[in-house]
Write a protein that holds these residues in place. Structure first.
Motif, PDB file in Angstrom:
ATOM      1  N   TYR A  71      58.007 -83.200  46.073  1.00 29.24           N
ATOM      2  CA  TYR A  71      56.624 -83.658  46.110  1.00 29.24           C
ATOM      3  C   TYR A  71      56.445 -84.981  45.352  1.00 29.24           C
ATOM      4  O   TYR A  71      55.572 -85.785  45.715  1.00 29.24           O
ATOM      5  N   GLU A  72      57.275 -85.229  44.349  1.00 31.13           N
ATOM      6  CA  GLU A  72      57.186 -86.534  43.691  1.00 31.13           C
ATOM      7  C   GLU A  72      57.789 -87.636  44.570  1.00 31.13           C
ATOM      8  O   GLU A  72      57.366 -88.796  44.489  1.00 31.13           O
ATOM      9  N   ALA A  73      58.747 -87.296  45.429  1.00 36.26           N
ATOM     10  CA  ALA A  73      59.220 -88.271  46.419  1.00 36.26           C
ATOM     11  C   ALA A  73      58.097 -88.604  47.394  1.00 36.26           C
ATOM     12  O   ALA A  73      57.876 -89.781  47.732  1.00 36.26           O
ATOM     13  N   VAL A  74      57.380 -87.576  47.845  1.00 40.55           N
ATOM     14  CA  VAL A  74      56.250 -87.812  48.751  1.00 40.55           C
ATOM     15  C   VAL A  74      55.179 -88.642  48.044  1.00 40.55           C
ATOM     16  O   VAL A  74      54.589 -89.560  48.643  1.00 40.55           O
ATOM     17  N   ASN A  75      54.918 -88.349  46.770  1.00 41.81           N
ATOM     18  CA  ASN A  75      53.941 -89.133  46.025  1.00 41.81           C
ATOM     19  C   ASN A  75      54.406 -90.583  45.879  1.00 41.81           C
ATOM     20  O   ASN A  75      53.626 -91.526  46.064  1.00 41.81           O
ATOM     21  N   PHE A  76      55.680 -90.772  45.550  1.00 46.52           N
ATOM     22  CA  PHE A  76      56.223 -92.123  45.387  1.00 46.52           C
ATOM     23  C   PHE A  76      56.106 -92.916  46.684  1.00 46.52           C
ATOM     24  O   PHE A  76      55.651 -94.064  46.688  1.00 46.52           O
ATOM     25  N   PHE A  77      56.490 -92.308  47.798  1.00 48.45           N
ATOM     26  CA  PHE A  77      56.383 -93.014  49.069  1.00 48.45           C
ATOM     27  C   PHE A  77      54.922 -93.232  49.460  1.00 48.45           C
ATOM     28  O   PHE A  77      54.574 -94.256  50.051  1.00 48.45           O
ATOM     29  N   SER A  78      54.051 -92.268  49.124  1.00 46.85           N
ATOM     30  CA  SER A  78      52.622 -92.450  49.401  1.00 46.85           C
ATOM     31  C   SER A  78      52.068 -93.628  48.602  1.00 46.85           C
ATOM     32  O   SER A  78      51.275 -94.433  49.122  1.00 46.85           O
ATOM     33  N   LEU A  79      52.468 -93.741  47.331  1.00 52.03           N
ATOM     34  CA  LEU A  79      52.047 -94.881  46.516  1.00 52.03           C
ATOM     35  C   LEU A  79      52.509 -96.188  47.140  1.00 52.03           C
ATOM     36  O   LEU A  79      51.780 -97.195  47.128  1.00 52.03           O
ATOM     37  N   ASN A  80      53.714 -96.184  47.681  1.00 53.37           N
ATOM     38  CA  ASN A  80      54.210 -97.372  48.370  1.00 53.37           C
ATOM     39  C   ASN A  80      53.317 -97.722  49.552  1.00 53.37           C
ATOM     40  O   ASN A  80      52.962 -98.888  49.764  1.00 53.37           O
ATOM     41  N   ILE A  81      52.970 -96.717  50.335  1.00 57.47           N
ATOM     42  CA  ILE A  81      52.142 -96.955  51.523  1.00 57.47           C
ATOM     43  C   ILE A  81      50.798 -97.549  51.131  1.00 57.47           C
ATOM     44  O   ILE A  81      50.359 -98.560  51.707  1.00 57.47           O
ATOM     45  N   LEU A 126      55.604 -87.629  56.471  1.00 54.27           N
ATOM     46  CA  LEU A 126      54.988 -86.774  57.475  1.00 54.27           C
ATOM     47  C   LEU A 126      56.007 -85.849  58.146  1.00 54.27           C
ATOM     48  O   LEU A 126      55.698 -84.693  58.456  1.00 54.27           O
ATOM     49  N   ARG A 127      57.229 -86.354  58.369  1.00 54.27           N
ATOM     50  CA  ARG A 127      58.257 -85.522  58.989  1.00 54.27           C
ATOM     51  C   ARG A 127      58.693 -84.384  58.081  1.00 54.27           C
ATOM     52  O   ARG A 127      58.862 -83.242  58.527  1.00 54.27           O
ATOM     53  N   TYR A 128      58.910 -84.688  56.804  1.00 53.93           N
ATOM     54  CA  TYR A 128      59.558 -83.724  55.914  1.00 53.93           C
ATOM     55  C   TYR A 128      58.611 -83.122  54.869  1.00 53.93           C
ATOM     56  O   TYR A 128      58.806 -81.985  54.452  1.00 53.93           O
ATOM     57  N   GLY A 129      57.622 -83.880  54.464  1.00 54.29           N
ATOM     58  CA  GLY A 129      56.665 -83.369  53.492  1.00 54.29           C
ATOM     59  C   GLY A 129      55.394 -82.856  54.120  1.00 54.29           C
ATOM     60  O   GLY A 129      54.620 -82.130  53.483  1.00 54.29           O
ATOM     61  N   GLY A 130      55.159 -83.260  55.381  1.00 50.96           N
ATOM     62  CA  GLY A 130      53.971 -82.802  56.103  1.00 50.96           C
ATOM     63  C   GLY A 130      52.669 -83.384  55.602  1.00 50.96           C
ATOM     64  O   GLY A 130      51.581 -82.912  55.973  1.00 50.96           O
ATOM     65  N   LYS A 131      52.731 -84.442  54.783  1.00 50.65           N
ATOM     66  CA  LYS A 131      51.495 -84.983  54.214  1.00 50.65           C
ATOM     67  C   LYS A 131      51.745 -86.344  53.578  1.00 50.65           C
ATOM     68  O   LYS A 131      52.883 -86.722  53.295  1.00 50.65           O
ATOM     69  N   LEU A 132      50.645 -87.048  53.360  1.00 49.14           N
ATOM     70  CA  LEU A 132      50.596 -88.183  52.440  1.00 49.14           C
ATOM     71  C   LEU A 132      49.614 -87.805  51.342  1.00 49.14           C
ATOM     72  O   LEU A 132      48.609 -87.143  51.609  1.00 49.14           O
ATOM     73  N   TYR A 133      49.876 -88.228  50.136  1.00 46.32           N
ATOM     74  CA  TYR A 133      48.879 -88.054  49.084  1.00 46.32           C
ATOM     75  C   TYR A 133      47.861 -89.186  49.188  1.00 46.32           C
ATOM     76  O   TYR A 133      48.220 -90.330  49.494  1.00 46.32           O
ATOM     77  N   PRO A 134      46.579 -88.886  48.944  1.00 43.66           N
ATOM     78  CA  PRO A 134      45.548 -89.934  49.027  1.00 43.66           C
ATOM     79  C   PRO A 134      45.778 -91.031  47.990  1.00 43.66           C
ATOM     80  O   PRO A 134      46.448 -90.827  46.968  1.00 43.66           O
ATOM     81  N   ALA A 135      45.210 -92.188  48.267  1.00 44.62           N
ATOM     82  CA  ALA A 135      45.265 -93.290  47.302  1.00 44.62           C
ATOM     83  C   ALA A 135      44.545 -92.878  46.031  1.00 44.62           C
ATOM     84  O   ALA A 135      43.518 -92.184  46.077  1.00 44.62           O
TER      85      ALA A 135
END
Length: 292
Positions: A71-81, A126-135
């Motif tokens: 989930y921190e990988a998903v958060n990190f990539f979401s922050l990038n986005i 989206l493929r592996y975490g099924g979500k993006l964290y909001p800004a």
């Protein structure tokens, strides 16, 4: 009121443009996306998680530790986005302006590459975490709203530079971490490759604009230094997302975030992440020692 003007940096810019052209790749075909990532494998380097080095990490079950890396990988990539979307907006507003006419060609490469980065980060989430964290809520810029146009331009590009340098620290480490899935290593490797050019360009623009600020109104320099110190701290804090703790099955997410941010081991980790950026800012004269 004196106008913003990017002073000539042609030779170095030509080199970066050539590198961008020679290193071009098609992100839509280059990645081999697996159907799923094997269970029990971390998605982010364990040493880069927000609890690394603290008793809070040791108190987690192994299942929770692995979940937190995911989930921190998903958060990190979401922050990038979200960061890419913001910086692209800032650059698009300037790309054909008179002040940026000499760097417009590189900015086109920059926008194209950042758009592709946003795509592959989102694909992973989206493929592996099924979500993006909001800004997350943005740092208020009221402290610099009263500055001169050149200083405000400097702040825009400084934010982009700081964002890219922090992200690149993580990318460079995870690109070679054999404990991570291949797709995670590849995404970090490709982004690190592109960001090396973006950071070099960002430092050129930053130095260019800061020189103008220092000549025109040196009293603005410590104001900028204070804002950048606040922005460094803000950027680090965004990595500590209570939603990621909750998704990993860790209770008291808000309390955990507070304890982690206050832990001495994490303060040391933050200094490692920011070391390169702090060295650059100090050499430029806007490090934390310049804050008044």
């Amino acid at each position: 009121m004196m106008a913003v003007e990017i002073e000539p940096i042609v030779l170095e810019l030509d080199r970066l443009e050539q590198l961008a052209e020679s290193g071009y790749y098609n992100p839509y075909t280059m990645f081999d996306w697996p159907e799923a990532i094997e269970p029990g494998v971390p998605w982010m380097s364990e040493s880069l998680t927000t609890l690394a080095g603290t008793p809070m990490w040791d108190e987690l079950t192994r299942e929770q530790q692995i979940a937190l890396t995911r989930y921190e990988a998903v958060n990190f990539f979401s922050l990038n986005i979200h960061g890419i979307r913001e910086l692209m907006s800032d650059v698009v507003m300037r790309i054909h302006g008179r002040a940026y006419r000499d760097v417009s060609e590189f900015l086109h490469h920059f926008i194209g590459e950042e758009n592709e980065h946003m795509w592959f980060f989102a694909q992973f989430c989206l493929r592996y975490g099924g979500k993006l964290y909001p800004a997350q809520p943005a740092l208020r810029a009221g402290a610099v709203d009263h500055l001169s146009p050149v200083a405000r331009e400097l702040v825009v590009f400084a934010r982009i530079l700081v964002f890219e340098e922090i992200v690149d620290h993580y990318n460079a480490h995870m690109a070679t971490d054999e404990s991570l899935p291949r797709i995670a290593r590849e995404i970090n490797r490709v982004h690190h490759q592109d960001e090396s050019r973006h950071v070099a360009f960002g430092r050129m623009i930053f130095t260019n604009l800061l020189g103008q600020v220092a000549r025109r109104d040196p009293d603005e320099v410590p104001v900028i230094a204070r804002y950048l110190e606040d922005y460094l701290q803000y950027s680090i804090a965004t990595l500590y997302n209570p939603a990621a703790y909750r998704d990993a099955g860790i209770p008291d997410a808000l309390g955990l975030r507070r304890r982690a941010l206050e832990h001495p081991a994490r303060a040391e980790a933050h200094e490692r992440v920011l070391r390169r950026t702090r060295r650059f800012l100090s050499k430029a004269g806007v490090g934390r020692e310049a804050v008044r």
